[in-house]
Design an enzyme around this catalytic site. Sequence first.
Site, PDB file in Angstrom:
ATOM      1  N   SER A   1       0.820  -1.209   0.000  1.00  0.00           N
ATOM      2  CA  SER A   1       0.000   0.000   0.000  1.00  0.00           C
ATOM      3  C   SER A   1       0.851   1.255   0.000  1.00  0.00           C
ATOM      4  CB  SER A   1      -0.849   0.041   1.265  1.00  0.00           C
ATOM      5  OG  SER A   1      -1.640  -1.096   1.367  1.00  0.00           O
TER       6      SER A   1
ATOM      7  N   HIS B   1      -1.147  -2.374  -7.125  1.00  0.00           N
ATOM      8  CA  HIS B   1      -1.900  -2.065  -5.902  1.00  0.00           C
ATOM      9  C   HIS B   1      -3.395  -2.237  -6.152  1.00  0.00           C
ATOM     10  CE1 HIS B   1      -2.997   1.119  -2.638  1.00  0.00           C
ATOM     11  NE2 HIS B   1      -3.052  -0.090  -2.156  1.00  0.00           N
TER      12      HIS B   1
HETATM   13  P1  NAD Z   1      -3.689  -9.597   5.997  1.00  0.00           P
HETATM   14  O1  NAD Z   1      -3.172  -9.361   7.372  1.00  0.00           O
HETATM   15  O2  NAD Z   1      -5.159  -9.853   5.801  1.00  0.00           O
HETATM   16  O3  NAD Z   1      -2.923 -10.845   5.301  1.00  0.00           O
HETATM   17  C1  NAD Z   1      -1.531 -10.966   5.258  1.00  0.00           C
HETATM   18  C2  NAD Z   1      -1.205 -12.445   5.034  1.00  0.00           C
HETATM   19  O4  NAD Z   1       0.214 -12.553   4.781  1.00  0.00           O
HETATM   20  C3  NAD Z   1      -1.513 -13.340   6.242  1.00  0.00           C
HETATM   21  O5  NAD Z   1      -2.350 -14.413   5.844  1.00  0.00           O
HETATM   22  C4  NAD Z   1      -0.124 -13.857   6.660  1.00  0.00           C
HETATM   23  O6  NAD Z   1      -0.158 -15.189   7.156  1.00  0.00           O
HETATM   24  C5  NAD Z   1       0.625 -13.780   5.339  1.00  0.00           C
HETATM   25  N1  NAD Z   1       2.085 -13.791   5.476  1.00  0.00           N
HETATM   26  C6  NAD Z   1       2.849 -13.176   6.404  1.00  0.00           C
HETATM   27  N2  NAD Z   1       4.155 -13.455   6.186  1.00  0.00           N
HETATM   28  C7  NAD Z   1       4.213 -14.251   5.090  1.00  0.00           C
HETATM   29  C8  NAD Z   1       5.278 -14.873   4.359  1.00  0.00           C
HETATM   30  N3  NAD Z   1       6.548 -14.747   4.734  1.00  0.00           N
HETATM   31  N4  NAD Z   1       4.972 -15.627   3.300  1.00  0.00           N
HETATM   32  C9  NAD Z   1       3.667 -15.791   2.915  1.00  0.00           C
HETATM   33  N5  NAD Z   1       2.622 -15.231   3.561  1.00  0.00           N
HETATM   34  C10 NAD Z   1       2.897 -14.467   4.631  1.00  0.00           C
HETATM   35  O7  NAD Z   1      -3.206  -8.344   5.134  1.00  0.00           O
HETATM   36  P2  NAD Z   1      -3.892  -7.690   3.814  1.00  0.00           P
HETATM   37  O8  NAD Z   1      -4.868  -6.654   4.233  1.00  0.00           O
HETATM   38  O9  NAD Z   1      -4.303  -8.790   2.884  1.00  0.00           O
HETATM   39  O10 NAD Z   1      -2.634  -6.901   3.204  1.00  0.00           O
HETATM   40  C11 NAD Z   1      -1.648  -7.555   2.421  1.00  0.00           C
HETATM   41  C12 NAD Z   1      -0.893  -6.518   1.608  1.00  0.00           C
HETATM   42  O11 NAD Z   1      -1.816  -5.805   0.776  1.00  0.00           O
HETATM   43  C13 NAD Z   1      -0.165  -5.449   2.440  1.00  0.00           C
HETATM   44  O12 NAD Z   1       1.039  -5.095   1.799  1.00  0.00           O
HETATM   45  C14 NAD Z   1      -1.161  -4.302   2.425  1.00  0.00           C
HETATM   46  O13 NAD Z   1      -0.535  -3.058   2.630  1.00  0.00           O
HETATM   47  C15 NAD Z   1      -1.709  -4.413   1.019  1.00  0.00           C
HETATM   48  N6  NAD Z   1      -3.032  -3.797   0.789  1.00  0.00           N
HETATM   49  C16 NAD Z   1      -4.005  -3.871   1.740  1.00  0.00           C
HETATM   50  C17 NAD Z   1      -5.258  -3.284   1.497  1.00  0.00           C
HETATM   51  C18 NAD Z   1      -6.363  -3.377   2.518  1.00  0.00           C
HETATM   52  O14 NAD Z   1      -7.404  -2.715   2.347  1.00  0.00           O
HETATM   53  N7  NAD Z   1      -6.229  -4.174   3.555  1.00  0.00           N
HETATM   54  C19 NAD Z   1      -5.503  -2.650   0.282  1.00  0.00           C
HETATM   55  C20 NAD Z   1      -4.498  -2.618  -0.687  1.00  0.00           C
HETATM   56  C21 NAD Z   1      -3.259  -3.195  -0.418  1.00  0.00           C
END
Ligand code: NAD
Length: 281
Positions: A118, A139
């Site tokens: 993000s 993104h």
């Molecule tokens: P989340 O907490 O729902 O999921 C993250 C996942 O990553 C978890 O299942 C965790 O087990 C896994 N993980 C951690 N370390 C790992 C590794 N070494 N190898 C494989 N998997 C691993 O988080 P999210 O909201 O899905 O966010 C993920 C990414 O997307 C982040 O970079 C976030 O900034 C970005 N993002 C989030 C949003 C949002 O609205 N939440 C929007 C756009 C982008």
Amino acid sequence: MSDRVAVIGAGQMGNGIVHVCAVAGYDVTMIDVSQSALDKAKATIDKNLERQVTKGTLDPAAKAAAVARIATSTTIDAVSTAAFVIEAATENVELKHKIFADIDRLAPAGAILATNTSSISITEIAGRVKRPEMVIGMHFMNPVPVMQLIEIIRGLATSDETTERTVALAKAVGKTPVEVNDYPGFVANRILMPMINEAVFCVMEGVGTPAAIDQVMKLGMNHPMGPLALADFIGLDTCLAILEVMHHGLGDPKYRPCPLLRKYVAQGWLGKKSGRGFYTY
Ligand code: NAD
């Protein structure tokens, strides 16, 4: 090389990315360190596909075909068969460096390494791998199956060919790509997060209750969701991490995360995913 897409991280973003890739006809490997995250993601994808079937936007055979295209793995060496890797693990810069070092080593030479970060600098991620020209930001917006936009972020060394292949994938999964450059928070969060942060300051200072603040923004500004409900939906830990990156990377005190946001995260009140944030779920 196959057309296979590998998605790293099966959280709320990862499962959505896997969903849209599988529906678009790509074979997908969904990778997470946690087996329970993979199980939960598969169930979520099934439920969301079923909703599309009920709505009549997907036929049952297409749903079954999409489900059949999804493989899962708890080890990152599963990227070795992918033409395109999309990293969507937790928003933490050290973790992203570690994952990119692994996928740079394990993915085929021609594979693009994209990140769904993000806010973290694409150039900083690319600067540590051997194929910086093949690193790019992709993104997606939350919830992925619903939202139209993909912000495409070029790092300093990202090649035109990488950008073209990424734009083509974005279109193939039915989204609208918009190209922007690499600055902390890119465009979407550079504009969204200061608003969310200001809403948290309003809660901290007692200007209004969360419900009142959200009502003002919904009824007064025609926002479909109030900023605090949106923050709960995004994840308060993710919001804090993005603000930290912008505060550090841009050096301007206007991005200082609200102390109340820090408190919520410290307490584990992370929003919808933990059952409690500004609202209770
Ligand atoms: P989340 O907490 O729902 O999921 C993250 C996942 O990553 C978890 O299942 C965790 O087990 C896994 N993980 C951690 N370390 C790992 C590794 N070494 N190898 C494989 N998997 C691993 O988080 P999210 O909201 O899905 O966010 C993920 C990414 O997307 C982040 O970079 C976030 O900034 C970005 N993002 C989030 C949003 C949002 O609205 N939440 C929007 C756009 C982008």
